[in-house]
Design a protein around this motif. Structure first.
Motif, short mmCIF file in Angstrom:
data_model
loop_
_atom_site.label_atom_id
_atom_site.label_comp_id
_atom_site.label_asym_id
_atom_site.label_seq_id
_atom_site.Cartn_x
_atom_site.Cartn_y
_atom_site.Cartn_z
N UNK A 112 79.80 44.49 49.05
CA UNK A 112 80.74 45.50 48.54
C UNK A 112 81.12 46.50 49.63
N UNK A 113 80.13 47.12 50.25
CA UNK A 113 80.38 48.27 51.13
C UNK A 113 81.19 47.88 52.36
N UNK A 121 87.23 43.54 46.17
CA UNK A 121 87.68 43.85 44.82
C UNK A 121 86.87 43.10 43.78
N UNK A 122 86.63 41.79 44.04
CA UNK A 122 85.89 40.98 43.05
C UNK A 122 84.42 41.39 42.98
N UNK A 123 83.78 41.63 44.14
CA UNK A 123 82.37 42.01 44.14
C UNK A 123 82.16 43.40 43.55
N UNK A 280 89.03 28.18 42.59
CA UNK A 280 89.19 28.12 44.06
C UNK A 280 89.09 29.48 44.75
N UNK A 281 89.44 30.57 44.05
CA UNK A 281 89.46 31.90 44.69
C UNK A 281 88.19 32.71 44.44
N UNK A 282 87.17 32.05 43.91
CA UNK A 282 85.94 32.77 43.62
C UNK A 282 85.21 33.15 44.91
#
Length: 495
Positions: A112-113, A121-123, A280-282
Motif C-alpha cells: 500500500x504505502x 488503489x486495489x490494495x 486478469x487485472x487482479x
C-alpha cells in the motif's frame, strides 16, 4: 597557450554553457539553493539533516521551493495554503510515490504505502474494507485495544514506582494490536522474535533521510557494491518481510481462511476467489500480501508507539497538565467505568492534550514523499513531471501565524474560551488528499485508550535527580525521543 591550456579553457567554457542552459530550462521551477554539478543542492543540507531543515528552506525561498538531489528535483511544499493546493486541489497529479532506488529496493512497488496506480488503489481499498470487517470502529477491535492497554498498565505497575524505560512496553502493546489484526495472535514482551522485529523496524526507519540514504539515492550504482548502513537497512526491511512469509505459510497450513479471523485469512480467501474467477487485472498475490503486512507492522506500530513515547515524555515534563487530565477523567467517570473511544466527547481537555501532543511533536520529518505524474503549474511555478514532492506538514503544525504559542505545549490551542474542544483545519498529522493515512481512525482510538488507561492508574514523575526530559529528537523518517526513564507512581484509587 598550449594544447593543454586550450582544452582546459574549452572544458570551463562547456561547463559554463551547461550551467547557463540549466538555469534557462529551470527558470520557471520554484526557487531554491544553487544546484551544483553532480551534488545538486545537497550542499545546503550538510552532513546531517536537521528536523527544521524544510522550515528553514521555506523561510529563505518561500512555501514552494526546489532542492536538487543530484539531477532529481525535490519540491518542498510548506504552509497550509500551499499544501492544500498541492495535496487536495491537485491530488491526482501528486498521488504517486517516488520510484526512487531505495524505494524500489525495499518496497518493490508492492503493498500500500510504496505502490502506485491500480496496485495501490486495489490494495488500499481491500485493506480498509478488511479492517472494518475485523471490527475497526466497532466494539470488537476496541476491546482488543483495551486488553493491550490493561497489559501495559500491569507492566508499568510491576516497576513499583521505580524508574522504567517505557519504550519497549509501549511498542509491544501497540504492536500487539496490529499483530492481532494481521496474524491473529500477540507477542509477549520477552519474545526474541518480537524484539528482533522491533529492532529491524527501528534500524530501517532511522536510515531513511540519513546521509547514507541520500548517497544511496544519488549514486546507487556505487552504493550497491559498498558496505554500510544501507545494507543493514535493506536487510532490516527484508527481515520484516520474512516474518510475513512465515506467518502466511502457517495460515495456509492451518487452512483457516475459509472462516477468516485476521487480515492474512481474508487476503488468502480473496486470492482464492480471484483465481477461481480468473480476473486478469487482479493484484492479489502473496508478494502484495507480504508488503501489506510490512506496511501494517511498520506504519501501524512505529508511528503510534513513537507518538505515545512523546506523549508520556511531555506529560512527565508538565505535571500540571497531567494533573488536569487526571482530574477531568475522575470528575466524569467512576473508577469502575471502562473508558471507550466514544467517551472522548466527554473529555474535552484530555482530547485537546492528545491533539496538542501530536501537533508539537509530529513524529515524521515530513510527510512521505510523493511524485508528480504530469507537469503542473502551482502558484506561478512549474512543477515538472517526475519531480519528488516533500509535503512539510510540520510547517503547518508549527506555523506561528496559525498557533498562538507554536513552540510550547499548550492544550489551549484546541479549546475555546468556554473550555470546549475545537477541531482545527490546520491539524494535519495524518496528511491530506488521496494519500491520507488509512490507519488514522485506529491510531486515534489507540492513543486515547492507551493514554487514559495509563493516566487513570499512575502519576508519571521524573526520576530522582532528573530535572527535565530531553525534547530534541533523533532524526530519521520518524523523529523519536532520546531514550528516557520515568516513574509511574500508582494513584491511591489504583493501588
Amino acid at each position: 597557450m598550449g594544447i593543454q591550456g586550450l582544452l582546459i579553457a574549452l572544458l570551463v567554457a562547456l561547463l559554463i554553457l551547461v550551467f547557463l542552459r540549466q538555469l534557462w530550462t529551470r527558470r520557471h521551477y520554484p526557487p531554491g539553493p544553487l544546484s551544483l554539478p553532480v551534488i545538486g543542492g545537497m550542499w545546503r543540507i550538510g552532513i546531517r539533516i536537521s528536523e527544521d531543515l524544510a522550515i528553514k528552506i521555506a523561510k529563505q525561498y518561500g512555501n514552494i521551493s526546489c532542492l536538487w538531489l543530484g539531477h532529481q528535483p525535490v519540491i518542498i511544499v510548506s504552509g497550509f495554503q500551499a499544501l492544500k493546493e498541492v495535496l487536495v486541489n491537485h491530488e491526482e497529479a501528486f498521488s504517486d510515490r517516488p520510484s526512487s532506488h531505495f524505494v524500489k529496493a525495499v518496497g518493490r512497488e508492492r503493498g500500500i504505502i510504496l505502490s502506485n496506480g491500480h496496485t495501490w488503489k486495489q490494495q488500499r481499498r481491500f485493506a480498509l474494507l478488511t479492517l472494518r470487517k475485523l471490527g475497526l470502529g466497532k466494539k470488537g477491535m476496541e476491546h482488543q485495544i483495551q486488553e493491550e492497554a490493561q497489559q501495559l498498565v500491569e507492566t508499568f505497575a510491576r516497576a513499583k514506582g521505580q524508574p522504567l524505560d517505557p519504550s519497549l512496553p509501549i511498542t509491544n502493546a501497540v504492536s500487539n494490536v496490529i499483530c492481532a489484526v494481521t496474524f491473529g495472535h500477540r507477542f509477549s514482551l520477552q519474545d526474541e522474535k518480537f524484539q528482533k522485529l522491533v529492532e529491524a523496524v527501528d534500524v530501517g526507519l532511522k536510515f531513511i533521510f540519513s546521509s547514507f540514504h541520500i548517497l544511496y539515492e544519488m549514486f546507487p550504482w556505487i552504493m550497491k557494491h559498498l558496505p554500510g548502513p544501507h545494507k543493514k537497512a535493506i536487510a532490516a526491511f527484508e527481515l520484516v518481510l520474512s516474518h510475513a512469509r512465515e506467518e502466511t505459510e502457517k495460515h495456509k497450513e492451518q487452512s483457516s481462511f475459509h472462516e477468516p479471523r485476521d487480515f492474512i485469512d481474508f487476503y488468502l480467501l480473496q486470492m482464492e476467489k480471484n483465481q477461481s474467477r480468473n480476473e486478469p487485472n487482479s493484484t492479489y498475490d502473496e508478494e502484495n500480501l507480504f508488503h501489506c503486512i510490512q506496511d501494517f507492522f511498520i506504519a501501524g506500530t512505529a508511528t503510534t508507539a513513537t507518538s505515545l513515547r512523546w506523549a508520556l515524555l511531555l506529560l512527565t515534563n508538565h505535571p500540571d497538565i497531567q494533573d488536569k487530565v487526571y482530574k477531568e477523567i475522575e470528575d466524569v467517570f467512576s473508577s469502575s467505568h471502562s473508558i471507550c473511544y466514544q467517551d472522548i466527547r466527554k473529555l474535552p481537555y484530555t482530547n485537546a492534550v492528545i491533539h496538542e501532543m501530536q501537533r508539537l511533536k509530529y513524529i515524521l520529518l515530513a510527510g512521505l514523499a510523493r511524485q508528480c505524474t504530469e507537469d503542473v503549474k502551482v502558484n506561478r511555478y512549474l512543477i515538472p513531471k517526475g519531480a519528488y514532492i516533500l509535503a512539510d506538514l510540520r510547517s503547518v503544525l508549527l506555523d506561528p501565524e496559525r498557533w498562538e504559542t507554536p513552540e510550547e505545549f499548550n492544550p489551549n490551542h484546541f479549546l475555546d474560551k468556554d473550555g470546549h474542544f475545537v477541531d482545527r483545519e490546520e491539524f494535519l498529522p495524518f496528511g491530506a488528499g488521496a494519500r491520507v493515512c488509512p490507519g488514522e481512525q485506529l491510531a486515534r482510538i489507540e492513543r486515547f485508550i492507551f493514554l487514559t488507561s495509563l493516566l487513570r492508574a499512575f502519576r508519571l514523575q521524573l526520576p530522582e535527580g532528573v530535572s527535565k526530559l530531553r525534547l530534541d529528537a533523533i532524526v530519521g523518517l520518524t523523529l523519536s525521543p532520546h531514550p528516557y526513564k520515568i516513574c509511574a507512581v500508582p494513584h491511591r484509587s489504583f493501588s
